[in-house]
Scaffold this motif. Structure first.
Motif, PDB file in Angstrom:
ATOM      1  N   ALA A  36       0.844  -1.194   0.000  1.00 49.55           N
ATOM      2  CA  ALA A  36       0.000   0.000   0.000  1.00 49.55           C
ATOM      3  C   ALA A  36       0.881   1.248   0.000  1.00 49.55           C
ATOM      4  O   ALA A  36       1.866   1.314   0.728  1.00 49.55           O
ATOM      5  CB  ALA A  36      -0.904  -0.018   1.223  1.00 49.55           C
ATOM      6  N   GLY A  37       0.520   2.197  -0.829  1.00 43.86           N
ATOM      7  CA  GLY A  37       1.239   3.464  -0.849  1.00 43.86           C
ATOM      8  C   GLY A  37       2.562   3.428  -1.610  1.00 43.86           C
ATOM      9  O   GLY A  37       3.292   4.417  -1.643  1.00 43.86           O
ATOM     10  N   ASP A  38       2.872   2.308  -2.247  1.00 40.29           N
ATOM     11  CA  ASP A  38       4.128   2.220  -3.014  1.00 40.29           C
ATOM     12  C   ASP A  38       4.108   3.206  -4.177  1.00 40.29           C
ATOM     13  O   ASP A  38       3.124   3.289  -4.912  1.00 40.29           O
ATOM     14  CB  ASP A  38       4.297   0.787  -3.543  1.00 40.29           C
ATOM     15  N   LYS A  39       5.204   3.924  -4.316  1.00 35.11           N
ATOM     16  CA  LYS A  39       5.288   4.956  -5.362  1.00 35.11           C
ATOM     17  C   LYS A  39       5.235   4.374  -6.775  1.00 35.11           C
ATOM     18  O   LYS A  39       4.947   5.080  -7.732  1.00 35.11           O
ATOM     19  CB  LYS A  39       6.602   5.724  -5.196  1.00 35.11           C
ATOM     20  N   ARG A  40       5.541   3.070  -6.901  1.00 31.52           N
ATOM     21  CA  ARG A  40       5.582   2.488  -8.248  1.00 31.52           C
ATOM     22  C   ARG A  40       4.196   2.186  -8.808  1.00 31.52           C
ATOM     23  O   ARG A  40       4.074   1.866  -9.984  1.00 31.52           O
ATOM     24  CB  ARG A  40       6.390   1.180  -8.224  1.00 31.52           C
ATOM     25  N   THR A  41       3.161   2.291  -7.954  1.00 31.22           N
ATOM     26  CA  THR A  41       1.835   1.861  -8.401  1.00 31.22           C
ATOM     27  C   THR A  41       1.349   2.660  -9.620  1.00 31.22           C
ATOM     28  O   THR A  41       0.837   2.087 -10.585  1.00 31.22           O
ATOM     29  CB  THR A  41       0.818   1.972  -7.254  1.00 31.22           C
ATOM     30  N   ASP A  42       1.534   3.978  -9.591  1.00 33.86           N
ATOM     31  CA  ASP A  42       1.083   4.793 -10.730  1.00 33.86           C
ATOM     32  C   ASP A  42       1.792   4.366 -12.008  1.00 33.86           C
ATOM     33  O   ASP A  42       1.169   4.218 -13.063  1.00 33.86           O
ATOM     34  CB  ASP A  42       1.354   6.286 -10.467  1.00 33.86           C
ATOM     35  N   ALA A  43       3.116   4.174 -11.882  1.00 33.14           N
ATOM     36  CA  ALA A  43       3.897   3.755 -13.060  1.00 33.14           C
ATOM     37  C   ALA A  43       3.414   2.388 -13.539  1.00 33.14           C
ATOM     38  O   ALA A  43       3.351   2.129 -14.742  1.00 33.14           O
ATOM     39  CB  ALA A  43       5.380   3.702 -12.719  1.00 33.14           C
ATOM     40  N   ALA A  44       3.048   1.525 -12.576  1.00 32.49           N
ATOM     41  CA  ALA A  44       2.579   0.188 -12.950  1.00 32.49           C
ATOM     42  C   ALA A  44       1.318   0.289 -13.798  1.00 32.49           C
ATOM     43  O   ALA A  44       1.186  -0.389 -14.817  1.00 32.49           O
ATOM     44  CB  ALA A  44       2.299  -0.635 -11.699  1.00 32.49           C
ATOM     45  N   TYR A  45       0.393   1.178 -13.389  1.00 32.10           N
ATOM     46  CA  TYR A  45      -0.832   1.329 -14.177  1.00 32.10           C
ATOM     47  C   TYR A  45      -0.535   1.932 -15.551  1.00 32.10           C
ATOM     48  O   TYR A  45      -1.197   1.608 -16.536  1.00 32.10           O
ATOM     49  CB  TYR A  45      -1.884   2.152 -13.411  1.00 32.10           C
ATOM     50  N   THR A  46       0.474   2.780 -15.617  1.00 29.86           N
ATOM     51  CA  THR A  46       0.849   3.346 -16.918  1.00 29.86           C
ATOM     52  C   THR A  46       1.391   2.244 -17.828  1.00 29.86           C
ATOM     53  O   THR A  46       1.040   2.164 -19.010  1.00 29.86           O
ATOM     54  CB  THR A  46       1.917   4.449 -16.739  1.00 29.86           C
ATOM     55  N   ILE A  47       2.231   1.368 -17.265  1.00 29.60           N
ATOM     56  CA  ILE A  47       2.780   0.259 -18.057  1.00 29.60           C
ATOM     57  C   ILE A  47       1.644  -0.671 -18.505  1.00 29.60           C
ATOM     58  O   ILE A  47       1.572  -1.091 -19.659  1.00 29.60           O
ATOM     59  CB  ILE A  47       3.843  -0.518 -17.242  1.00 29.60           C
ATOM     60  N   PHE A  48       0.735  -0.936 -17.578  1.00 25.64           N
ATOM     61  CA  PHE A  48      -0.419  -1.788 -17.877  1.00 25.64           C
ATOM     62  C   PHE A  48      -1.263  -1.163 -19.009  1.00 25.64           C
ATOM     63  O   PHE A  48      -1.738  -1.860 -19.913  1.00 25.64           O
ATOM     64  CB  PHE A  48      -1.246  -1.954 -16.603  1.00 25.64           C
ATOM     65  N   TYR A  49      -1.418   0.158 -18.955  1.00 19.11           N
ATOM     66  CA  TYR A  49      -2.167   0.891 -19.980  1.00 19.11           C
ATOM     67  C   TYR A  49      -1.495   0.729 -21.348  1.00 19.11           C
ATOM     68  O   TYR A  49      -2.154   0.690 -22.378  1.00 19.11           O
ATOM     69  CB  TYR A  49      -2.242   2.372 -19.580  1.00 19.11           C
ATOM     70  N   ASN A  75      -5.861   5.075 -32.581  1.00 19.76           N
ATOM     71  CA  ASN A  75      -5.966   5.559 -31.204  1.00 19.76           C
ATOM     72  C   ASN A  75      -4.894   4.905 -30.331  1.00 19.76           C
ATOM     73  O   ASN A  75      -4.140   5.578 -29.629  1.00 19.76           O
ATOM     74  CB  ASN A  75      -7.380   5.280 -30.672  1.00 19.76           C
ATOM     75  N   SER A  76      -4.798   3.595 -30.403  1.00 19.64           N
ATOM     76  CA  SER A  76      -3.827   2.890 -29.558  1.00 19.64           C
ATOM     77  C   SER A  76      -2.381   3.219 -29.958  1.00 19.64           C
ATOM     78  O   SER A  76      -1.515   3.353 -29.102  1.00 19.64           O
ATOM     79  CB  SER A  76      -4.061   1.387 -29.633  1.00 19.64           C
ATOM     80  N   ILE A  77      -2.153   3.336 -31.269  1.00 18.21           N
ATOM     81  CA  ILE A  77      -0.796   3.688 -31.718  1.00 18.21           C
ATOM     82  C   ILE A  77      -0.411   5.057 -31.139  1.00 18.21           C
ATOM     83  O   ILE A  77       0.684   5.254 -30.626  1.00 18.21           O
ATOM     84  CB  ILE A  77      -0.716   3.713 -33.265  1.00 18.21           C
ATOM     85  N   PHE A  78      -1.361   5.980 -31.177  1.00 16.46           N
ATOM     86  CA  PHE A  78      -1.063   7.314 -30.630  1.00 16.46           C
ATOM     87  C   PHE A  78      -0.914   7.280 -29.106  1.00 16.46           C
ATOM     88  O   PHE A  78      -0.135   8.048 -28.554  1.00 16.46           O
ATOM     89  CB  PHE A  78      -2.137   8.328 -31.041  1.00 16.46           C
ATOM     90  N   VAL A  79      -1.646   6.408 -28.418  1.00 16.56           N
ATOM     91  CA  VAL A  79      -1.468   6.320 -26.956  1.00 16.56           C
ATOM     92  C   VAL A  79      -0.019   5.928 -26.660  1.00 16.56           C
ATOM     93  O   VAL A  79       0.669   6.555 -25.849  1.00 16.56           O
ATOM     94  CB  VAL A  79      -2.417   5.285 -26.308  1.00 16.56           C
ATOM     95  N   VAL A  80       0.445   4.882 -27.359  1.00 13.98           N
ATOM     96  CA  VAL A  80       1.796   4.383 -27.075  1.00 13.98           C
ATOM     97  C   VAL A  80       2.846   5.448 -27.416  1.00 13.98           C
ATOM     98  O   VAL A  80       3.821   5.621 -26.696  1.00 13.98           O
ATOM     99  CB  VAL A  80       2.046   3.063 -27.854  1.00 13.98           C
ATOM    100  N   THR A  81       2.621   6.196 -28.510  1.00  9.77           N
ATOM    101  CA  THR A  81       3.647   7.171 -28.889  1.00  9.77           C
ATOM    102  C   THR A  81       3.523   8.498 -28.129  1.00  9.77           C
ATOM    103  O   THR A  81       4.535   9.131 -27.832  1.00  9.77           O
ATOM    104  CB  THR A  81       3.604   7.468 -30.410  1.00  9.77           C
TER     105      THR A  81
END
Ligand code: GLN
Length: 499
Positions: A142-155, A336-342
């Motif tokens: 809980a509260g780990d700073k990496r969580t936001d980055a993890a959701y970005t990677i997942f996205y 859309n997805s190509i632009f998300v990744v770039t």
């Protein structure tokens, strides 16, 4: 092996979830890329019916996660629910494959198979989508700073799948010969099974909490009778029958979905606001969730045109012939997805660069709506004064998708984390449901708006006539533009309410 708390590297489980979600989105977006084309070119539905059915389908896709999340939390656990949901979706694709085989020789059976395939997709998605998303956060303390980055990677996983799905399914299925659509569904189904196999093989070893304990297993104290294979199979088949009935009824008998969704929202609002244990600060924060969810309806209903009216536009009004290659219509749904990744790294950089001047969440969401309106303004100019039947350059759709995606990057990731942050723990899941219900409402609305596509005829909205594509696209400019301005004005007030 226990993970080191706060270490920068991400647990391997994140990449297992990444791959599983990537294949699921490959299946979902690959199928969506040909869906209205299959309806209008093989099943011979008209655009109005195809649009409305698209809205019913995508609307229900966002509604079933409420049940899938609930069942997983109480009875099945995340892992079982994801695997079961994935298999049900794969079955849905295979049913659509048979529909694509039979649509000429046996139209009645094909129609039955079509609604059944959609019903299975809706049921399966409900068990897959919410449960995989919630596992991502559980990989970290809980509260780990990496969580936001993890959701970005997942996205990114979502969008790698979202980019490749329409591309592969379009290549094999959208060939100009309606007999080939079936291959798109088959490819989607195979992709989904690859996701299921990936998770089945790697989950227990890698999808673990920071102490090394496997995540998403059966909740404690649940009687095994609830998760016996036979119980699950019967339960899921019955549920799929219900979803088949739900989509059939909304599309063919009576369009009830809007009312059902409004009732859901009112019920949740009543439950939360009448709760005596919440203080006025908490209630203000909950109110922000409702307000923000209301505004995202205007975003997603315009954005989700991608699979409907914008696909008609790509098919009929866009010059796709490169001389040596005719770009399949479905490829445009990869953009859309190509632009998300770039573009995602660019936005991440921008927010860091702005430092203290980084806009607050409601302002970013207003900006997202503004960029969406700008995208429609761009394409409206592209079609202005163009004679009917004349095709316009691909630059218009491509540029529009770039702007829409920029809008998504301002609004979508922020919305989810805002709900997470503002919801009192007691109502965390219920308020997440508000967010999903808003998405469902928007998707259903997207279908209704797509049905206004001026296909050689004049259509009407609130007394305004839509006689050509310029009018049609301007409708979205006005809708998203007005919502954006109002949200900009409200932003400072919302910010105060959030504190
Ligand atoms: N493209 C994202 C996904 O498929 C978000 C879509 C949405 O929230 N409407 O998960």
């Amino acid at each position: 092996m226990p993970e080191k708390v706060g270490s920068a590297a991400h647990p391997k489980g994140l990449y297992v979830l990444f791959a599983t979600e990537m294949w699921e989105r490959f299946n979902y977006y690959g199928m969506r890329a040909v869906l209205v084309l299959f309806m209008t070119k093989a099943l011979m539905f008209d655009k109005v019916f195809a649009s409305n059915l698209y809205g019913s389908y995508t609307g229900l896709i966002y509604l079933t996660p409420l049940l899938g999340g609930y069942v997983a939390d109480r009875y099945w656990g995340n892992k079982r629910s994801i695997l079961a949901g994935g298999i049900i979706m794969a079955i849905g694709e295979f049913i659509l494959f048979f529909c694509g085989m039979l649509y000429k020789s046996n139209p009645d059976i094909a129609a039955l198979l079509f609604f059944s395939g959609l019903g299975f997709m809706i049921a399966g998605n409900g068990f897959f989508k919410p449960n995989i998303s919630s596992l991502v956060g559980q990989l970290y303390p809980a509260g780990d700073k990496r969580t936001d980055a993890a959701y970005t990677i997942f996205y990114m996983g979502i969008n790698v799948g979202g980019a490749i799905g329409p591309f592969v399914c379009g290549l094999v299925g959208d060939t100009g010969n309606p007999d080939d659509f079936k291959w798109a569904f088959l490819a989607g189904g195979i992709g989904m099974l690859l996701g299921v196999i990936t998770l089945q093989l790697l989950h227990n070893k890698y999808v673990v909490d920071p102490q090394g304990k496997t995540l998403g297993l059966t909740p404690a104290n649940v009687s095994p009778k609830f998760y016996k294979p036979i119980t699950m199979i019967v339960g899921l088949l019955l549920f799929s029958l219900v979803t088949i009935g739900l989509i059939y009824a909304d599309a063919k008998i009576f369009s009830y979905l809007f009312y059902l969704l409004i009732a859901c929202i009112l019920l949740i609002a009543y439950i939360v606001f009448s709760d005596k244990s919440l203080n006025s600060i908490e209630k203000k924060r909950v109110a922000v969730i409702f307000v923000v969810s209301f505004f995202v309806i205007f975003f997603w209903s315009a954005f989700e045109q991608a699979g409907a009216s914008l696909t008609f536009f790509a098919e009929e009004q866009t010059q796709r012939d490169l001389g040596f290659f005719l770009v399949p219509t479905s490829f445009f749904q990869s953009l859309n997805s190509i632009f998300v990744v770039t573009l995602a790294p660019l936005f991440a950089w921008l927010w860091i660069k702005m430092g203290k001047r980084e806009p607050a969440s409601p302002t970013k969401m207003a900006l997202g709506l503004f960029l969406l309106a700008l995208g429609y303004l761009w394409i409206a100019f592209g079609v202005k004064d163009v004679q009917p039947g004349v095709k316009v350059s691909m630059i218009w759709l491509t540029g529009m998708y770039a702007m829409h995606t920029s809008g998504e990057l301002c609004l979508s990731p922020i919305g989810l984390s805002l709900v997470n942050k503002l919801a009192p723990v007691k109502f965390a899941s219920l308020l997440m449901a508000v967010w999903f219900t808003a998405n469902a409402f928007a998707s259903k609305l997207a279908g209704v708006l797509s049905a206004l596509y001026p296909d050689g005829k004049t259509t009407y909205i609130a007394g305004f006539a839509i006689t050509n594509l310029y009018d049609f696209f301007m409708m979205f400019v006005v809708m998203a533009g007005v919502a954006s301005v109002i949200l900009f004005v409200l932003a400072s007030r919302l910010k105060k309410m959030m504190e």
